[in-house]
Scaffold this motif. Structure first.
Motif, PDB file in Angstrom:
ATOM      1  N   ALA A  44      -2.371  -6.803  -6.939  1.00 53.74           N
ATOM      2  CA  ALA A  44      -2.323  -5.959  -5.743  1.00 53.74           C
ATOM      3  C   ALA A  44      -3.652  -5.949  -5.031  1.00 53.74           C
TER       4      ALA A  44
ATOM      5  N   THR B  89       0.565  -1.223  -8.339  1.00 55.50           N
ATOM      6  CA  THR B  89       1.862  -1.890  -8.379  1.00 55.50           C
ATOM      7  C   THR B  89       2.993  -0.869  -8.399  1.00 55.50           C
TER       8      THR B  89
ATOM      9  N   LYS C 174       3.037   0.876  -4.938  1.00 58.43           N
ATOM     10  CA  LYS C 174       3.530  -0.028  -3.893  1.00 58.43           C
ATOM     11  C   LYS C 174       5.047  -0.153  -3.952  1.00 58.43           C
TER      12      LYS C 174
ATOM     13  N   ASN D 128      -6.400  -0.598  -0.635  1.00 61.04           N
ATOM     14  CA  ASN D 128      -5.574  -0.258  -1.799  1.00 61.04           C
ATOM     15  C   ASN D 128      -6.295   0.715  -2.723  1.00 61.04           C
TER      16      ASN D 128
END
Length: 786
Positions: free
Chosen positions: A347, A385, A388, A459
């Protein structure tokens, strides 16, 4: 004007009028000539006007006569309509179902068409006699068209409405079962029921009372019964996802039915009834299936479930299950990576080798798994992850519903702050997040495009949003930023600035003020180095100068600690050291420099190797102090090195261990750190690289530094809690214990989540310092001491 006696006598007038009424009500109006129409209108007009003239002579005034003669004509028409409808009703009562609807629809159309024509023929009666009666408050008198409707209501509708509705319901059921029907029949019935809703207080106004009571209610009751039976049967034979598809189809059909042949006011009642029977009553079964859809990632089915459940305010159960599921998935992902597994998916920024770095010998540091812990990169990627995946699900399946957004945030906050990695140390997440940022922003043998790193930092901010102990992140981030700046190891100043801007936007100016001051000091240090170098070049010979640079940093905003060891400055550096001291004191009189030799580094060029290879060692100050001794001799004992470098034994042991591991030095006898152990320069040293980095963090020191950082955070928190208590009490003057606790937690929750015992300890400290006092006579209440 003279009038024939036939124009004034109702017994002679009515037969002539009724003949025309028959023609009209038999739907023969299209065959009626204009002359015939005028004749009927004239007969009625003559009757009404002649009655006024006659009664003026016989009764002394026109008003009474007009009422009497108008009443007789009106009553004759009323009787005619009753009789006409009685015959029609008798015919209708012999019919059932669709045949009845066709008869009812046809007769209603014919009857209302005729009523409109009657209203025109009797227009003079409407304008004079009827108007006068209505003005005088007679509720049972209507204009002729309305009289026709009232007559239909009383003598046709009242007796047939239940049979008609039964036929409508049967026809609708046939349509629901897939048959093609003549929907115009239902539309005609609806129009008649709507038209019959007459306002008793004002005959010119209409209401929907008749339609609501006699059509809408039984229609909705029948709909409820139909779908109750169908839903029970369908669910017994099919899956819940198939049932939801069926419900979508049924709801669409009912919406179409309203558009084609029901009154638009039925839209919400009918939709609500369908939603109640098809969704609300089956909500427990639907919600129970939600977990299976989550486990199988059935986004389309979840979107369908969401769109159905939102219609009946049935999302609470879904949100609860969603939150629990996301939290469980997050905890499982962290547990997997904490046991040595890899992150489910990348990611963050992909890294790729950079040409030419191998020769330079620069190596990535800090990306390896930390002692007894988890790789920060793998850990953060695992968190991202999970987020997301379920963030996309919220957007796609749940239309970014705020309730699901809140559920996702709550679940993420839980597994980010209370997972397996955080069990030993509750502040581990912000520490690992800061270390991951460090790996992204530091120069390394692996580089990424600046855009990729920027995306990775975005992120990082997603995870940062959920971190509760943001003060821990700040401490670790500032320490790592300081090291990057001091060691000139930042990959990009633009990326550093970008990250600080993101933190500032998330937490405010105060959160990043010290970080921004670090960059200001770096700029000032560059100017200071330039000035010092210029002075040295003017005052000294070039052979007497070292390639020297220094950073002068403010102690207030740099999280750097002076070394906890002694240090003897090597002879090679003494001159430069003294020169800079004098230069700085002249430039800034009264300031004191505290030298942080533990943060310094140096490049040492070698010419001692037997193979005549030349190599450059990049070393720490303490390693430099050791290696410079070997300019005089090739072998030293532990005690000699310890005495000449002045470095504490535990620190020296770590630095020597690095030199021994790299085989720059060789241990000839004894163990590392023994008094009689001997350390010899390895003249047979070989390296594939011309530049070798020997600055390697000692793992024990890394762990000790982390522990000290956490300890510093705890001390800072005590001061922040005390400051918050004083600030609150100064504003409130008097406050009970529970209220004070809640306000402290609220004020500080943006930076960290204060623990109740810590708040209590700080209250006790402030009581002892007499910032606050207990209010006399009131239990658990405090007062501010001005």
């Amino acid at each position: 004007m003279a009038h024939n006696s036939q124009d004034t006598d109702i017994r002679s007038v009515w037969p002539r009028v009724s003949a025309g009424v028959n023609e009209i009500m038999a739907n023969l109006m299209n065959g009626m000539s204009h002359g015939r129409y005028i004749e009927l209108h004239t007969v009625i007009y003559n009757y009404c006007t002649s009655s006024r003239a006659m009664t003026h002579e016989s009764h002394g005034g026109p008003h009474r006569g007009a009422n009497l003669m108008g009443s007789e004509l009106y009553n004759h028409l009323k009787d005619y309509l009753r009789n006409h409808l009685s015959v029609m009703r008798a015919d209708a009562q012999t019919r059932v179902d669709e045949e009845l609807l066709k008869f009812y629809s046809t007769k209603w159309t014919e009857y209302t068409t005729g009523a409109k024509y009657l209203n025109h023929i009797f227009s003079y009666l409407n304008r004079h006699w009827v108007k006068r009666e209505i003005d005088e408050g007679r509720k049972t008198i209507y204009e002729v068209y309305t009289l026709c409707l009232v007559s239909w209501r009383d003598h046709m509708f009242a007796q047939l409405q239940s049979s008609v509705m039964a036929a409508v319901i049967k026809l609708t059921e046939r349509q629901r079962n897939g048959e093609t029907i003549e929907s115009g029949l239902i539309k005609s019935v609806v129009d008649s029921f709507v038209a019959l809703g007459l306002d008793e207080n004002d005959s010119k106004k209409s209401t929907l009372d008749v339609y609501k009571v006699y059509f809408e209610k039984p229609f909705i009751d029948a709909t409820d019964a139909y779908y109750s039976a169908e839903s029970e049967k369908f669910l017994a034979e099919n899956s819940v996802p198939d049932y939801m598809k069926k419900v979508e189809t049924r709801l669409y059909e009912e919406e179409s039915r309203i558009l084609t042949h029901l009154h638009n006011t039925t839209t919400r009642p009918l939709s609500r009834a369908c939603e109640d029977v098809l969704i609300k009553r089956k909500l427990p079964i639907i919600v129970e299936e939600f977990q299976n859809l989550l486990d199988q990632d059935k986004t389309d089915d979840m979107a369908r479930m969401y769109s159905l459940c939102i219609k009946v305010d049935g999302l609470d159960g879904l949100r609860t299950k969603f939150e629990t599921h996301v939290r469980r998935m997050g905890l499982a992902a962290v547990e997997k990576v904490s046991d040595g597994g890899a992150a489910p998916a990348a990611a963050t920024a992909a890294k790729k080798p950079a040409a030419g770095k191998e020769d330079e010998g620069e190596e990535a540091q800090g990306e390896d798994k930390e002692p007894g812990g988890v790789d920060p990169k793998v850990y953060v990627e695992a968190l991202l992850t999970v987020h997301k995946k379920y963030d996309a699900m919220v957007k796609e399946a749940f239309k970014s519903d705020q309730g699901f957004v809140a559920a996702l945030d709550k679940a993420c906050r839980e597994f980010v702050n209370r997972n397996k990695v955080c069990k030993v140390n509750s502040s581990k997440s912000p520490e690992l997040l800061a270390k991951f940022c460090d790996s992204l922003l530091r120069k390394s043998a692996k580089v990424a495009e600046e855009g990729e790193v920027e995306e990775a930092l975005n992120n990082v901010m997603i995870v940062f949003k959920y971190v509760e102990d943001k003060d821990v992140f700040q401490k670790f981030y500032s320490k790592m930023l300081a090291k990057r700046l001091v060691n000139e190891a930042s990959a990009s100043d633009d990326l550093e600035t970008s990250m600080i801007s993101k933190l500032k936007e998330a937490c405010g100016f105060e959160y990043t003020s010290k970080l921004q001051r670090m960059f200001s000091d770096m700029a000032l240090s560059k100017d200071l180095n330039t000035a010092f170098r210029s002075q040295q070049e003017q005052n000294h010979d070039a052979t007497d100068l070292l390639d020297f640079s220094i950073m002068v940093l403010g102690t207030a905003h740099w999280p750097l600690q002076p070394p906890n060891t002694g240090y003897t400055i090597p002879e090679d550096l003494i001159k430069t050291y003294d020169r800079f001291q004098r230069f700085y004191n002249q430039k800034h009189n009264g300031r004191k420099l505290n030298w942080l030799f533990n943060m310094g580094k140096a490049d040492l060029r070698t010419n001692y190797m037997k193979q005549k290879q030349q190599c450059t060692f990049q070393v720490s100050h303490f390693e430099m102090a050791v290696l410079l001794q070997y300019n005089d001799r090739t072998k030293y004992s532990w005690d000699e090195l310890s005495q000449q470098t002045g470095v504490a034994a535990d620190v020296l042991k770590g630095q020597m261990g690095i030199l021994l591991k790299a085989k720059v030095l060789l241990l000839s006898n004894g163990a590392l750190g023994d008094s009689n152990s001997q350390y010899e320069l390895n003249e047979d040293f070989k390296s594939k690289r011309i530049r070798l980095n020997l600055i390697v963090p000692v793992r024990s020191e890394v762990k000790q530094e982390a522990d000290e950082t956490h300890k510093t955070v705890e001390e800072d928190r005590k001061l922040l809690i005390q400051a918050a208590i004083v600030r609150i009490m100064k504003t409130r003057k008097v406050l009970n214990h529970v209220g004070l606790m809640n306000e402290v937690i609220t004020q500080l929750s943006a930076r960290f989540k204060p623990k109740v015992p810590d708040i209590k300890k700080c209250i006790d400290i402030l009581l002892e310092k007499e910032y606050i006092e207990r209010t006399e006579g009131q239990k658990d209440t405090y007062s501010y001491v001005a």
